[in-house]
Every structure is written in C-alpha cells, then in structure tokens.
Design an enzyme around this catalytic site. Structure first.
Site, PDB file in Angstrom:
ATOM      1  N   GLU A 167       6.763  -3.536  -6.056  1.00 30.81           N
ATOM      2  CA  GLU A 167       5.764  -4.306  -5.301  1.00 30.81           C
ATOM      3  C   GLU A 167       6.369  -4.824  -4.003  1.00 30.81           C
ATOM      4  O   GLU A 167       7.489  -5.348  -3.990  1.00 30.81           O
ATOM      5  CB  GLU A 167       5.276  -5.508  -6.109  1.00 30.81           C
ATOM      6  CG  GLU A 167       4.333  -5.152  -7.218  1.00 30.81           C
ATOM      7  CD  GLU A 167       5.028  -5.022  -8.550  1.00 30.81           C
ATOM      8  OE1 GLU A 167       6.234  -4.661  -8.554  1.00 30.81           O
ATOM      9  OE2 GLU A 167       4.378  -5.277  -9.578  1.00 30.81           O
ATOM     10  N   TYR A 181       9.160   0.024 -10.558  1.00 35.70           N
ATOM     11  CA  TYR A 181       8.204  -0.909  -9.943  1.00 35.70           C
ATOM     12  C   TYR A 181       8.747  -1.374  -8.594  1.00 35.70           C
ATOM     13  O   TYR A 181       9.915  -1.737  -8.496  1.00 35.70           O
ATOM     14  CB  TYR A 181       8.023  -2.145 -10.848  1.00 35.70           C
ATOM     15  CG  TYR A 181       6.690  -2.148 -11.553  1.00 35.70           C
ATOM     16  CD1 TYR A 181       5.503  -1.998 -10.831  1.00 35.70           C
ATOM     17  CD2 TYR A 181       6.604  -2.311 -12.931  1.00 35.70           C
ATOM     18  CE1 TYR A 181       4.278  -1.997 -11.468  1.00 35.70           C
ATOM     19  CE2 TYR A 181       5.376  -2.307 -13.574  1.00 35.70           C
ATOM     20  CZ  TYR A 181       4.217  -2.154 -12.834  1.00 35.70           C
ATOM     21  OH  TYR A 181       3.011  -2.156 -13.469  1.00 35.70           O
ATOM     22  N   LYS A 220      -5.623  17.154   0.392  1.00 37.13           N
ATOM     23  CA  LYS A 220      -6.591  18.202   0.758  1.00 37.13           C
ATOM     24  C   LYS A 220      -5.903  19.171   1.721  1.00 37.13           C
ATOM     25  O   LYS A 220      -4.968  19.852   1.311  1.00 37.13           O
ATOM     26  CB  LYS A 220      -7.850  17.564   1.347  1.00 37.13           C
ATOM     27  CG  LYS A 220      -8.579  16.644   0.335  1.00 37.13           C
ATOM     28  CD  LYS A 220      -9.911  16.183   0.870  1.00 37.13           C
ATOM     29  CE  LYS A 220     -10.688  15.371  -0.156  1.00 37.13           C
ATOM     30  NZ  LYS A 220     -10.411  13.933  -0.096  1.00 37.13           N
ATOM     31  N   ARG A 225      -1.818  14.066  -4.779  1.00 40.97           N
ATOM     32  CA  ARG A 225      -3.033  13.247  -4.709  1.00 40.97           C
ATOM     33  C   ARG A 225      -2.625  11.854  -4.256  1.00 40.97           C
ATOM     34  O   ARG A 225      -1.717  11.247  -4.824  1.00 40.97           O
ATOM     35  CB  ARG A 225      -3.696  13.148  -6.089  1.00 40.97           C
ATOM     36  CG  ARG A 225      -4.001  14.462  -6.740  1.00 40.97           C
ATOM     37  CD  ARG A 225      -5.039  14.340  -7.816  1.00 40.97           C
ATOM     38  NE  ARG A 225      -6.345  14.259  -7.192  1.00 40.97           N
ATOM     39  CZ  ARG A 225      -7.000  15.324  -6.713  1.00 40.97           C
ATOM     40  NH1 ARG A 225      -6.488  16.521  -6.790  1.00 40.97           N
ATOM     41  NH2 ARG A 225      -8.180  15.177  -6.159  1.00 40.97           N
ATOM     42  N   ASP A 239     -12.213   8.541   9.103  1.00 46.33           N
ATOM     43  CA  ASP A 239     -11.845   8.960   7.746  1.00 46.33           C
ATOM     44  C   ASP A 239     -11.669  10.472   7.793  1.00 46.33           C
ATOM     45  O   ASP A 239     -12.631  11.226   7.727  1.00 46.33           O
ATOM     46  CB  ASP A 239     -12.939   8.559   6.755  1.00 46.33           C
ATOM     47  CG  ASP A 239     -12.623   9.048   5.346  1.00 46.33           C
ATOM     48  OD1 ASP A 239     -11.682   9.853   5.187  1.00 46.33           O
ATOM     49  OD2 ASP A 239     -13.325   8.636   4.403  1.00 46.33           O
ATOM     50  N   THR A 251      -6.850  11.218   2.625  1.00 45.44           N
ATOM     51  CA  THR A 251      -6.143  11.560   1.400  1.00 45.44           C
ATOM     52  C   THR A 251      -4.977  12.453   1.815  1.00 45.44           C
ATOM     53  O   THR A 251      -4.953  12.976   2.924  1.00 45.44           O
ATOM     54  CB  THR A 251      -7.041  12.354   0.435  1.00 45.44           C
ATOM     55  OG1 THR A 251      -7.670  13.399   1.172  1.00 45.44           O
ATOM     56  CG2 THR A 251      -8.105  11.476  -0.189  1.00 45.44           C
TER      57      THR A 251
HETATM   58  N1  DSN Z   1     -14.028  14.502  -3.741  1.00 41.45           N
HETATM   59  C1  DSN Z   1     -13.714  14.718  -2.352  1.00 41.45           C
HETATM   60  C2  DSN Z   1     -14.384  15.928  -1.811  1.00 41.45           C
HETATM   61  O1  DSN Z   1     -14.474  16.884  -2.549  1.00 41.45           O
HETATM   62  O2  DSN Z   1     -14.808  15.971  -0.676  1.00 41.45           O
HETATM   63  C3  DSN Z   1     -13.983  13.572  -1.486  1.00 41.45           C
HETATM   64  O3  DSN Z   1     -13.670  12.416  -2.116  1.00 41.45           O
END
Ligand code: DSN
Length: 425
Positions: free
Chosen positions: A48, A46, A223, A229, A193, A220
C-alpha cells in the site's frame, strides 16, 4: 497443476485459444515474459502506498518495479505522470471521476448506444447514481460523424466539469482538437478513455490525445497494448504532495488521482500485475511494436473491405481503427447474437454488440463487433483477411448444417495452427 479438474480446464482454454482465431477487438495475446511476471512471487507482497512512501516493510524490490513501470508508461505516452495501480479500466475511470468531481457534478460523454462505454455512465453503474451524465452522439450513423456542433451546444448549456472522449464500439476516429476547443470554452477537464486504442497510440499509428491538450488519459493495459489485465491513468503535471489532500485544481490532478486510487478506492496494488505492466510497456517501446500497431490497422481496413465484398453491411461503412461493427440483420437477416454463436461453432470468436439506434435489445443486439489486434499478434497479414471474411459468410449460409460447419471449423483449426501464440516463444 495438482488440481486435475482445473488443469483440464486450463488445457482446454489453451486449445481453444490456439485452434481458433480471436476477433474480439478488446482481446489480445500476451508474451511469455508478461505471463511469467503475472505468475511470479510478487503476488505475495502487500505494498500500500507509492514508491518510497509505503505503509509496510520489505519494499526494496516493489519500489523499483513500480518506479520502472511508471517511467516506462510516461515515456510510452509522453505523459508527466502515470498511476499504474488501477486494477482495471473501470476502477481507473472511477478514480478519475472521484478525484475531480463532487456527487451531482455533470459529465459529458458519448451516447452509449452510439459506441460509448459502460463506465461512461450507463444507468446501471454506480457512477450514474453519483454523477449527472449528459451526452453527445453521431450526427450521421451512415458515416459515423460525431455531431460536434451539438456537443458544443450541450456543453455550453450543461456546463460539464468533465468531458470524456472514448468508446468501446466506435470504428471511426475522434477529432481531439474539437474536444479540446469545446472543453476549454466551458472550462471542463478533458479525459480520453483510450482503453481500446492505447496500443495504437503507443505504437504511433494513431494520434495521442495528450498532444492535443487533454488533461487525463485512462486505459486498460490488456487490449491493443498487449499487457496484463489492468488499468493505467496518465496525466500532464506532477504530484505535489501525495500525503496532503490538495485543492481540486487542474495543476493538482496528478496528486488528486494518486490519492483517489490509493487510499481513496483501492487497497494494496497487485504487484505481480504491475511487474507485468512494466514488461509490457518495455515491449511496447520497441520498434517492432510500431510495426505491430501499423499492421493492426492495415489488417482492419483489409478485413472491412473483404467483408463488404462478401455482402456484410458495416456500421459507418468501414473503419479507421482496429474495430469493425457489422449490422447483421441488414447483412444476412440474423441478429448479432446468432452470428456470434455461429462463429463460435467454427472457431472464430467475436461479440455481439448494439449498433447506433439499434431496434433490438442489448442482450440480442443487431451488431457483431470484431477487430484485428489479436490476430495481428498471431502474425496474420492482409492476405489472410479474405479467408476470415469467407469463413464468416459460408458459416452463416451453412448455419443449419452441422456437417458443413464442422468442415469449416476444420479449415479454421488447420489454418490457426500455423500461427503460434506469442507465449510459445
Ligand atoms: N469489455 C471491454 C470491451 O470489450 O470493449 C470494455 O470494457
């Protein structure tokens, strides 16, 4: 693993990933080091707070890991500030909204049915209940051109406090300069974003919104960035004093963001995940990641062109990024879900998606969304794209023959086995 049932499921998933081709544009394969970090004993801890300012003892290693992840993220994206704690993309976006806005404030974002993302105010989200979302969209669905004139008019009329550039279903480039001009004219904070294309920005294959004057970039990390993730928030400016609630000014954005991520909306950060982010950021700083990012785009353009040759009708007629959207009813008279299910049978994984001004409902939409980040990680090149386009066409034509689909599946499996997963090495 001692639990045999779960071990079997894990093995089955590994076989599925190994024996098929992953075409969902938001998925990728991580390296062995990222996997090791995720499965490490940092999960026990932990922490924080932030490096040097934690609430619990025993932070001599976590502090160093998080500080490294922050430094690497800043270097990768040319940012002054990085918060590496968001558990994923949605919390990263919500943290920005809550850091900067008050309930009832206005956000200008892309129409969801033109490619915008769920977290940009879909009516079912908690953000849509807290904030007032107004929209920009495409002027021409044939070319994918965004209507910047209309966007400016909406911004002048509605006076948004935040403007979002970003998408999850848009295959074209955004004109960041136009966003910045409009945002500056109306005094809005600009948030990019970049969840889908962060890896392509990090690999310098696509421009970086922060270079144009965007104040904040969220993403994120799993990707195109090819990490675990997770979420990440980048911004210009420095944290003043994270322990004192600051005024809501642009200079204070990094402090406001840090305070909103913790303690505003999250508790303890997931330190195994932050370790894995630090690993992935270092991998993305390597010269070979630039090659990867370029190849994702080359493969995407080639796949788009091969699909067109096979008779697929692409939304906007092509792609400028890693993502391709097919209009299925116009191509072969089937909907996107049916196409997704046919491709599942032959080992090609993609996802159905709404297309601009879709006449079909979201659960059974017209579009099929696919992309090249994961297959590029596996090592596929331009010459391999024709095979994918051919399998897609043949499987649609043979959709009523299980025997023919099985034959195509065998070809896909045999081909896929030639491309190891990066975690094998
Ligand atoms: N689930 C993602 C996507 O496939 O674009 C976005 O959050």
């Amino acid at each position: 693993m001692k639990d045999k049932i779960l071990q079997e499921l894990l093995d089955a998933e590994e076989t599925r990933q190994r024996d098929g081709l992953e075409l969902i544009p938001s998925e990728n394969y991580v390296s062995k080091d990222v996997l090791t970090a995720l499965g490490s004993i940092f999960t026990n801890k932990y922490s924080e707070g932030y490096p040097g300012k934690r609430y619990y003892g025993g932070q001599e290693n976590t502090d160093k890991v998080e500080a490294l992840a922050i430094e690497r993220a800043k270097e990768l994206f040319g940012a002054d500030h990085a918060n590496v704690q968001p558990h994923s993309g949605a919390p990263a976006n919500i943290a920005v909204y809550q850091a900067w806005l008050n309930p009832g404030d206005t956000i200008l974002a892309m129409r969801l049915d033109h490619g915008g993302h769920l977290t940009h105010g879909a009516p079912v989200t908690s953000s849509a209940k807290l904030y007032r979302f107004v929209r920009y969209g495409l002027s021409d669905v044939e070319t994918g051109e965004i209507d910047y004139e209309e966007m400016r008019k909406v911004a002048l009329r509605e006076k948004p406090k935040l403007i979002i550039a970003g998408f999850s279903g848009y295959p074209r480039s955004l004109d960041y300069q136009k966003f910045v001009d409009i945002g500056n004219e109306v005094g809005a904070v600009l948030m990019a974003d970049m969840a889908h294309i962060a890896g392509l920005i990090a690999g310098k294959a696509l421009p970086n919104p922060l270079d144009f004057g965007f104040h904040i970039m969220t993403t994120t990390t799993h990707k195109t960035l090819r990490g675990p993730r997770g979420g990440l928030i980048l911004s210009k400016g420095i944290v003043s004093n994270p322990l004192k609630a600051p005024e809501k000014t642009i200079e204070n954005l990094p402090t406001l963001i840090d305070r909103e991520v913790f303690p505003g909306m999250q508790g303890g950060p997931h330190m195994n995940n932050i370790l894995a982010k630090a690993v992935a950021f270092e991998e993305a700083l390597r010269p070979e990641f630039k090659e990867y990012a370029k190849q994702v785009l080359k493969n995407s353009k080639q796949l788009a062109s091969d699909l067109i040759s096979e008779g697929f009708k692409l939304v906007t007629g092509g792609t400028d990024n890693h993502l391709i959207m097919i209009d299925m009813p116009s191509s072969f008279g089937i909907d996107g879900r049916e196409a997704q299910e046919i491709f599942d049978k032959i080992g090609l994984t993609a996802n159905c998606n709404s297309i601009p001004d879709d006449k079909l409902p979201p659960f059974r939409p017209s579009g099929l969304r696919l992309g090249t980040p994961a297959i590029t990680t596996r090592g596929l090149k331009e010459k391999d794209m024709q095979k994918i386009a051919d399998w897609m066409k043949r499987s649609i034509e043979s959709r009523n023959s299980l025997e023919d689909l099985e034959k195509i599946r065998e070809e896909v499996v045999e081909f896929s086995k030639k491309f190891p997963l990066p975690s094998d090495n």
